[in-house]
Design a protein around this motif. Structure first.
Motif, short mmCIF file in Angstrom:
data_model
loop_
_atom_site.label_atom_id
_atom_site.label_comp_id
_atom_site.label_asym_id
_atom_site.label_seq_id
_atom_site.Cartn_x
_atom_site.Cartn_y
_atom_site.Cartn_z
N VAL A 121 0.74 -1.24 -0.04
CA VAL A 121 -0.20 0.01 -0.09
C VAL A 121 0.79 1.14 -0.01
O VAL A 121 0.41 2.18 -0.60
CB VAL A 121 -0.99 0.18 1.36
CG1 VAL A 121 -1.92 -1.24 1.11
CG2 VAL A 121 -0.32 0.22 2.46
N ASP A 160 -8.39 -4.57 8.89
CA ASP A 160 -9.48 -5.47 8.46
C ASP A 160 -10.02 -5.75 9.80
O ASP A 160 -10.44 -6.98 9.86
CB ASP A 160 -8.71 -6.84 7.81
CG ASP A 160 -8.21 -6.47 6.37
OD1 ASP A 160 -8.73 -5.71 5.77
OD2 ASP A 160 -7.27 -7.00 6.19
N ASP A 181 -3.68 -6.15 -5.92
CA ASP A 181 -5.02 -6.13 -6.30
C ASP A 181 -5.98 -6.68 -5.23
O ASP A 181 -7.22 -6.59 -5.28
CB ASP A 181 -5.36 -6.88 -7.45
CG ASP A 181 -4.60 -6.38 -8.71
OD1 ASP A 181 -4.60 -5.06 -8.70
OD2 ASP A 181 -4.41 -7.03 -9.84
N SER A 182 -5.29 -7.08 -3.89
CA SER A 182 -5.93 -7.52 -2.97
C SER A 182 -6.32 -6.16 -2.06
O SER A 182 -5.76 -5.15 -1.92
CB SER A 182 -5.53 -8.57 -2.02
OG SER A 182 -4.29 -7.89 -1.47
N GLU A 183 -7.36 -6.10 -1.15
CA GLU A 183 -7.74 -4.78 -0.57
C GLU A 183 -7.56 -5.18 1.15
O GLU A 183 -7.75 -6.40 1.59
CB GLU A 183 -9.20 -4.50 -0.64
CG GLU A 183 -9.78 -3.43 0.12
CD GLU A 183 -11.09 -3.03 -0.34
OE1 GLU A 183 -11.42 -2.26 -1.25
OE2 GLU A 183 -12.04 -3.66 0.60
N PRO A 198 -10.50 2.05 2.67
CA PRO A 198 -10.26 0.83 2.00
C PRO A 198 -9.04 1.10 1.14
O PRO A 198 -9.05 2.03 0.32
CB PRO A 198 -11.44 0.46 1.36
CG PRO A 198 -12.10 1.71 1.31
CD PRO A 198 -11.73 2.65 2.46
N THR A 200 -6.54 -0.72 -2.09
CA THR A 200 -6.23 -1.77 -2.90
C THR A 200 -4.75 -1.88 -2.95
O THR A 200 -4.04 -0.70 -3.48
CB THR A 200 -6.73 -1.61 -4.25
OG1 THR A 200 -8.34 -1.63 -3.96
CG2 THR A 200 -6.60 -2.77 -5.02
N ARG A 201 -4.02 -2.93 -2.70
CA ARG A 201 -2.46 -3.34 -2.83
C ARG A 201 -2.18 -2.98 -4.31
O ARG A 201 -2.97 -3.62 -5.16
CB ARG A 201 -2.37 -4.43 -2.04
CG ARG A 201 -2.53 -4.43 -0.55
CD ARG A 201 -2.12 -5.82 -0.13
NE ARG A 201 -2.40 -5.91 1.33
CZ ARG A 201 -3.54 -6.54 1.87
NH1 ARG A 201 -4.51 -7.12 1.05
NH2 ARG A 201 -3.65 -6.75 3.17
#
Length: 432
Positions: A121, A160, A181-183, A198, A200-201
Motif C-alpha cells: 500500500v 481489516d 489487487d487485494s484489499e 479501504p 487496494t494493494r
C-alpha cells in the motif's frame, strides 16, 4: 565497536509493503560473522550476544541482561518458531520498538525495499514508544495509501477489523501487506475523527526525486521534491541538480515534507551535493565514541537554498535538514520534523532471519539530539485543516503558489537571492 558508514540506519519505522523495511535514516545490512547450528537455543544466544555487545544503553533499560540469558537458555524450544517468539519476547524487555527481530521472510522483504520496487500500500508506520499505538509516519507519494488519503500522524486503530492495541509493529506490517489487487481496510484515528479507509494493494515503483523549473520574481527557481532516501535517491538528486544548473536557476527549494527517511549513506551523499564544508552528522555509541561525517568539497551548487519540512520529515530527512540548517546553508520553512535520532545496525543470522539493534544516537552538526523532539524550522508555517484537505485532494497544487508552505518558502528564497546578489555586488573601498 566500529561500524561501517554504510552499515547504519537511523530511526526505524516499518514500511507496509510486501518489502517490509526499517526506514528512517540509513538502512544497510551487515552480515553477522557468527553462524549458529540449526538449534533454537543457539539462535537465541546469538541475538542475546548481539544486544550484549552493541546495544546503545549499557543498562539494557535497567534489565539484568545476564539473567535474561540464563532464563531464556534454560527453557526448552520445540522448533525455530518457538525460538522466534522467545527472541521477540526477550527484546521487548528493552522497551525499544526499533530493536526488533525479523524472521526469514520479514528479513528478505526488508532487503527488497531498497531496490525501489515494492508491493503493497505504500506507507511507513512506526510504534509510539509511550502509547504503543501504530502511527503513520508518511504515505509514499503516488501509492495506494497516498491516493486513499492516508496522512502523516494518522493512528491505525484496526487492520481489516482486527484491533491494533497490543499488536507488534511487525505484525501490523504483515497484516497490511499482501498480494497485488487485494484489499485491506485500515481504521484510523485522525484528531477526533475515526475513518474506515479501504486500500487496494499494488506494485509500486519508487522514483524518489521529482523536480521542475518554476518562475520566480528573481528568475527561474529549481523545485526538487525528495520523497524517500532510497538506493537511487542520490543518483536522481545529482541528475536533478545538474540539469537545473544547466537551465540557469537562481536558487532552489528542496521539499522534504512527508519524507520518512531511508538509507543513511544516501542522506550523507545528498548533503555533500549542497555542502562544501562542515560536519554533516555525528553518531555516538554507548562507549561515547563519536563517528563524524564531514563534507568534502563536492557541492554541485552554492546557490541559495530553502528546505520545506513537516511532521512527516523523519530520520534521514532530519539528518539532511539539520546539516543544512546548522551549517547555515539553507533556511528551513514549515513545521517541526518527526524526531527520530536513533541509529540501528541490521544483522543477518545464519538461518536467514535478522535483527535490528539500536547501537547509537545521532547528533546534528551543532550537537543537537533531536530524538523525540525533531528539528524546528527557521520560519514556522502551519497549514490549516482546510489547506491540508485541499493539498491531499489536489496533489497538483503541491509545490505551487497555491501551496502555502511552498509560497512562504519562495518568498524566503527570493529574499535570499536578493541578499546573495547584493553581497556579490559589494566591492572593497580603495585604500587612501
Amino acid at each position: 565497536m566500529t561500524i561501517a558508514k554504510r552499515g547504519l540506519m537511523l530511526g526505524a519505522t516499518a514500511l507496509a509493503v510486501a518489502a517490509v523495511t526499517v526506514t528512517g535514516a540509513g538502512i544497510h545490512l551487515s552480515q553477522s560473522k557468527a553462524f549458529f547450528e540449526e538449534s533454537p537455543k543457539e539462535l537465541i544466544d546469538e541475538v542475546w550476544q548481539l544486544i550484549n555487545r552493541n546495544y546503545v544503553d549499557a543498562t539494557f533499560n535497567q534489565v539484568d541482561w545476564e539473567a535474561v540469558r540464563t532464563d531464556y537458555l534454560g527453557r526448552e524450544y520445540t522448533d525455530q518458531e518457538s525460538a522466534y517468539a522467545a527472541v521477540r519476547e526477550m527484546l521487548e524487555q528493552l522497551e525499544d520498538p526499533y530493536t526488533r527481530f525479523m524472521d526469514p521472510q520479514e528479513f528478505r522483504n526488508m532487503q527488497i525495499d531498497t531496490s525501489g520496487e515494492l508491493t503493497g500500500v505504500g506507507i511507513q508506520i512506526s510504534q509510539d514508544e509511550e502509547t504503543k499505538e501504530i502511527v503513520v509516519v508518511a504515505p509514499i507519494e503516488d501509492t495506494p495509501a497516498f491516493e486513499a488519503g492516508i496522512r502523516s500522524k494518522d493512528v491505525i486503530l484496526a487492520i481489516d477489523g482486527e484491533p491494533t492495541e497490543g499488536m507488534e509493529l511487525n505484525d501490523a506490517v504483515s497484516r497490511i501487506r499482501g498480494p497485488v489487487d487485494s484489499e485491506v481496510v485500515l481504521t484510523i484515528r485522525r484528531g477526533e475523527e475515526t475513518l474506515e479507509v479501504p486500500i487496494t494493494r499494488a506494485r509500486i515503483e519508487i522514483h524518489p526525486v521529482r523536480y521542475n523549473v518554476q518562475t520566480g520574481p528573481e528568475g527561474s527557481v529549481g523545485y526538487i521534491r525528495l520523497t524517500q532516501f532510497s538506493a537511487n535517491a542520490a543518483t536522481e538528486m545529482s541528475a536533478a541538480i545538474e540539469d537545473l544548473e544547466a537551465q540557469g536557476v537562481t536558487g532552489y527549494i528542496l521539499d522534504l515534507r512527508s519524507n520518512p527517511g531511508g538509507l543513511l549513506y544516501s542522506s550523507i551523499d545528498i548533503a555533500q551535493m549542497w555542502l562544501n564544508e562542515g560536519t554533516i552528522v555525528s553518531t555516538v555509541n554507548r562507549q561515547g565514541v563519536v563517528d563524524e561525517e564531514v563534507a568534502s568539497s563536492r557541492a554541485l551548487t552554492n546557490k541559495p537554498l530553502v528546505v520545506i519540512v513537516d511532521g512527516g520529515s523523519a530520520s534521514a530527512s532530519e539528518i539532511l535538514s539539520g546539516a543544512l540548517q546548522d551549517n547555515q546553508r539553507a533556511v528551513l520553512v514549515g513545521t517541526r520534523t518527526f524526531g527520530k535520532g536513533l541509529v540501528q545496525s541490521v544483522r543477518s543470522l545464519a538461518d536467514g532471519s535478522g535483527v535490528a539493534v539500536t547501537v547509537a544516537k545521532y547528533l546534528t552538526p551543532s550537537g543537537r539530539d533531536i530524538n523525540k523532539h525533531g528539528i524546528d524550522p527557521d520560519i514556522a508555517v502551519e497549514l490549516t485543516d482546510e489547506q491540508r484537505e485541499q493539498l491531499a485532494s489536489e496533489r497538483d497544487l503541491i509545490g505551487t503558489v497555491d501551496d502555502p508552505q511552498y509560497s512562504a518558502a519562495l518568498d524566503v528564497l527570493v529574499q535570499e537571492i536578493q541578499e546573495a546578489r547584493a553581497g556579490n555586488n559589494v566591492t572593497a573601498a580603495p585604500a587612501n
